[in-house]
Design a protein around this motif. Structure first.
Motif, PDB file in Angstrom:
ATOM      1  N   LEU A 289       0.832  -1.210   0.000  1.00 44.41           N
ATOM      2  CA  LEU A 289       0.000   0.000   0.000  1.00 44.41           C
ATOM      3  C   LEU A 289       0.866   1.258   0.000  1.00 44.41           C
ATOM      4  CD1 LEU A 289      -2.935  -0.930   2.402  1.00 44.41           C
ATOM      5  CD2 LEU A 289      -3.031  -0.564  -0.052  1.00 44.41           C
TER       6      LEU A 289
ATOM      7  N   THR B 210       0.960   3.960  -3.083  1.00 43.58           N
ATOM      8  CA  THR B 210       0.548   5.333  -2.777  1.00 43.58           C
ATOM      9  C   THR B 210       1.658   6.311  -3.144  1.00 43.58           C
ATOM     10  OG1 THR B 210      -0.698   4.449  -0.940  1.00 43.58           O
ATOM     11  CG2 THR B 210      -0.437   6.824  -1.001  1.00 43.58           C
TER      12      THR B 210
ATOM     13  N   THR C 293      -2.514   2.003  -7.493  1.00 46.06           N
ATOM     14  CA  THR C 293      -2.952   2.573  -6.211  1.00 46.06           C
ATOM     15  C   THR C 293      -4.444   2.343  -6.002  1.00 46.06           C
ATOM     16  OG1 THR C 293      -1.424   4.345  -6.691  1.00 46.06           O
ATOM     17  CG2 THR C 293      -2.855   4.648  -4.793  1.00 46.06           C
TER      18      THR C 293
ATOM     19  N   ARG D 122      -6.179  -0.936  -3.587  1.00 49.09           N
ATOM     20  CA  ARG D 122      -6.999  -0.507  -2.454  1.00 49.09           C
ATOM     21  C   ARG D 122      -8.429  -1.025  -2.553  1.00 49.09           C
ATOM     22  NH1 ARG D 122      -5.084   3.251   1.131  1.00 49.09           N
ATOM     23  NH2 ARG D 122      -2.974   3.728   0.522  1.00 49.09           N
TER      24      ARG D 122
END
Lengths: 222, 229
Positions: B65, B69, B104, B108
């Motif tokens: 993650l 990001t 990204t 998610r």
């Protein structure tokens, strides 16, 4: 890895940093345009979002606006603004395009933050005799703070990142180093410029995360 | 003669432009659509195993993650430039950049979708003797589909917008038309290409929404029927 070494040579050459088209000047232009656009976007989006959130209205509009915003290419907006009479005013098109770009995430996050405040907490505060204004300042705002700041952070980083595109339509900023490199087939300069922008974007993210960590506990105790 | 005037007068809206350059517009649109489609598909192919890995091992979740990001904070112009030494001036460069951005959003959303699968459904499937692979394909992924498709829609729409920046290396689809028209201040071309770009994004979003409804027929059962049972 030759390209990175060449880029390093570009970055460590003093003459590349000085003058009107030097890196320091471009960095100042970049920060100035991003700062003005980000400030304006906050001034426009946050009061509206907080007010709508307090009233509990217009949520669908705020969320839809954010999703539609993603569909609009910033490069196209910049190009269109370039061809209007605004182009004579230098940074004005860039600032307008960046504000349009930054408002949706600010609006959605602040609105959602206000709406996600626990109904039971609001009822309890109202039962304690708090006025609408007290409710807003002492209960809603502190509880919505984390999500508001998430929106503020992502908007700030996106503005810094997107300000780079101004160079493609003749505006100033760090993107100019990249586009100038492209025009002269100077890969070292292209990669050096890209590194500068990427580092700046990451730096802004880190600074904002740190500022957020320092500020939020204070907010919680008040 | 009145028709020729809008090109000469450099009007914003000019049908003569659309008519006479229809081939150029079609080519740019096809390039735009194919770059976007390839990017999102590759993004999905990479994001799914990454999300599964992040879910299976807690140790992977943070780095996966965090890294995706971080990639998102790299400006698009900088991303395409940083990849330049690796790919040269090619469509692969633009596609790679766009894939990295889509990760990204996709990772998610897939993770959120899988996390929202009701534990009861998972238990029931296990009780019926489903193995981990069959559980994933026949129970978890279908139930995670709405969240997954929401991610695909956001990724597609923002990829369509970002593809225009590929014009810096000459592979930006409609963005090329915008970039080409700027030096000569050719208004009709900039406006037409920009509008086509936004229309493309809206159309793609609607198509994906339709696909989602087709793939998840159970979400369309009216509430009344459910209550009757």
């Amino acid at each position: 890895m030759g390209a990175v070494a060449d880029a390093w040579t570009w970055l460590t050459t003093r003459s590349n940093w000085s003058g009107e088209s030097g890196a320091w000047h471009r960095l100042a232009e970049h920060l100035y345009v991003s700062g003005v656009a980000f400030g304006l976007a906050c001034l426009i989006a946050l009061p509206v979002a907080l007010w709508l959130g307090h009233l509990g209205r217009g949520g669908a509009l705020a969320v839809n606006l954010s999703n539609t915003g993603r569909a609009i290419p910033t490069f196209a907006v910049l190009a269109l603004l370039m061809l209007t009479p605004l182009r004579t005013h230098g940074d004005v098109p860039t600032v307008i395009a960046l504000v349009l770009f930054a408002v949706p995430p600010l609006l959605t996050n602040a609105y959602t933050g206000m709406r996600e405040v626990d109904r039971a907490v609001l009822e309890a505060a109202r039962g304690m005799g708090m006025s609408g204004r007290q409710l807003f300042v002492r209960v809603e705002l502190p509880l919505a703070y984390p999500l508001i700041m998430t929106g503020v952070r992502s908007a700030a980083v996106q503005v810094i990142a997107t300000a780079t595109l101004a160079a493609m339509t003749g505006g100033g900023g760090l993107g100019r180093i990249i586009t100038a490199g492209f025009n002269t087939y100077d890969t070292a300069q292209v990669v050096a410029g890209a590194l500068l922008v990427a580092v700046l974007a990451l730096l802004v993210e880190v600074v904002l995360v740190a500022a957020d960590r320092l500020l939020s506990p204070l907010r919680k105790t008040t | 003669m009145a028709v020729r005037n809008c090109l000469v007068a450099n009007d914003w809206i000019c049908w003569e432009y659309v008519r006479s350059r229809s081939q150029e517009l079609t080519d740019a649109t096809v390039q735009h659509v194919s770059i976007t489609a390839v990017s999102v598909l590759i993004g999905l192919l990479i994001a799914l195993p990454l999300a599964l890995l992040a879910r299976a091992r807690r140790g992977f979740a943070g780095p996966v993650l965090g890294l995706t990001t971080m990639l998102y904070t790299i400006p698009s112009l900088a991303m395409f430039s940083l990849l330049l030494p690796l790919f040269g001036l090619s469509a692969a460069l633009v596609v790679t950049g766009l894939v990295l951005y889509s990760l990204t959003i996709l990772v998610r959303n897939i993770l959120a979708g899988l996390a929202a699968v009701p534990p009861d459904a998972r238990e029931a499937a296990r009780g019926m003797g489903y193995g981990p692979v069959r559980l994933l394909w026949e129970v978890e992924l279908p139930l995670a589909l709405p969240a997954l498709m929401a991610g695909v829609r956001i990724a597609t729409v923002s990829t369509i917008a970002l593809t225009t920046v590929g014009a810096i290396v000459g592979r930006g689809g409609l963005g090329n038309l915008i970039a080409d028209a700027l030096p000569s201040l050719f208004k009709a071309q900039v406006l037409t290409a920009s509008v086509l770009c936004v229309l493309l994004a809206v159309l793609a979003d609607l198509l994906l929404l339709g696909l989602q409804r087709l793939l998840t027929p159970w979400t369309r059962i009216p509430a009344r029927t459910l209550k009757a049972v």
